[in-house]
Design a protein around this motif. Structure first.
Motif, PDB file in Angstrom:
ATOM      1  N   THR A  97       0.842  -1.184   0.000  1.00 51.71           N
ATOM      2  CA  THR A  97       0.000   0.000   0.000  1.00 51.71           C
ATOM      3  C   THR A  97       0.878   1.236   0.000  1.00 51.71           C
ATOM      4  O   THR A  97       1.789   1.364   0.812  1.00 51.71           O
ATOM      5  CB  THR A  97      -0.901   0.010   1.249  1.00 51.71           C
ATOM      6  OG1 THR A  97      -1.690  -1.174   1.246  1.00 51.71           O
ATOM      7  CG2 THR A  97      -1.784   1.210   1.275  1.00 51.71           C
TER       8      THR A  97
ATOM      9  N   THR B 234      -3.969   6.456   2.417  1.00 56.12           N
ATOM     10  CA  THR B 234      -3.779   5.487   1.337  1.00 56.12           C
ATOM     11  C   THR B 234      -5.017   5.529   0.446  1.00 56.12           C
ATOM     12  O   THR B 234      -6.052   6.083   0.825  1.00 56.12           O
ATOM     13  CB  THR B 234      -3.606   4.070   1.904  1.00 56.12           C
ATOM     14  OG1 THR B 234      -4.747   3.759   2.710  1.00 56.12           O
ATOM     15  CG2 THR B 234      -2.339   3.964   2.744  1.00 56.12           C
ATOM     16  N   ASP B 235      -4.936   4.928  -0.718  1.00 54.83           N
ATOM     17  CA  ASP B 235      -6.074   4.949  -1.642  1.00 54.83           C
ATOM     18  C   ASP B 235      -7.324   4.320  -1.039  1.00 54.83           C
ATOM     19  O   ASP B 235      -8.439   4.738  -1.332  1.00 54.83           O
ATOM     20  CB  ASP B 235      -5.717   4.250  -2.955  1.00 54.83           C
ATOM     21  CG  ASP B 235      -4.776   5.087  -3.815  1.00 54.83           C
ATOM     22  OD1 ASP B 235      -4.740   6.326  -3.650  1.00 54.83           O
ATOM     23  OD2 ASP B 235      -4.062   4.499  -4.653  1.00 54.83           O
ATOM     24  N   ASP B 236      -7.152   3.326  -0.175  1.00 53.61           N
ATOM     25  CA  ASP B 236      -8.316   2.680   0.436  1.00 53.61           C
ATOM     26  C   ASP B 236      -8.701   3.300   1.780  1.00 53.61           C
ATOM     27  O   ASP B 236      -9.598   2.814   2.463  1.00 53.61           O
ATOM     28  CB  ASP B 236      -8.075   1.177   0.606  1.00 53.61           C
ATOM     29  CG  ASP B 236      -6.919   0.860   1.550  1.00 53.61           C
ATOM     30  OD1 ASP B 236      -6.266   1.793   2.069  1.00 53.61           O
ATOM     31  OD2 ASP B 236      -6.664  -0.335   1.760  1.00 53.61           O
TER      32      ASP B 236
END
Length: 81
Positions: free
Chosen positions: A2, A64-66
């Motif tokens: 990640t 993070t992207d999530d």
């Protein structure tokens, strides 16, 4: 793996939700937000304000992207708005 990256203004709502969930059982934040059923929403509103108005434009706020986590700091030399 990640990748950690700088947060974007459009993510403030999601990031505030992550922080609210992370601190909902923390004694200090529980004291601030009270024991009401809307504690999580109160925390979310508080974190929204912090991210929007006191985080130096998200210049030192990472995620993070999530949106698995959020880290925010004031950059060196920051003395508030």
């Amino acid at each position: 793996m990640t990748d950690v990256r700088l947060a974007k203004p459009g993510e403030i709502g999601d990031l505030a939700g992550v922080l609210a969930r992370a601190f909902v059982r923390d004694p200090f934040y529980a004291y601030l937000a009270g024991n009401a059923s809307e504690r999580t929403q109160r925390l979310r509103d508080g974190w929204t304000g912090i991210l929007r108005f006191t985080s130096d434009g998200l210049s030192a706020t990472y995620t993070t992207d999530d949106h698995a986590g959020v880290a925010l700091w004031h950059p060196p030399g920051y003395h508030g708005a």
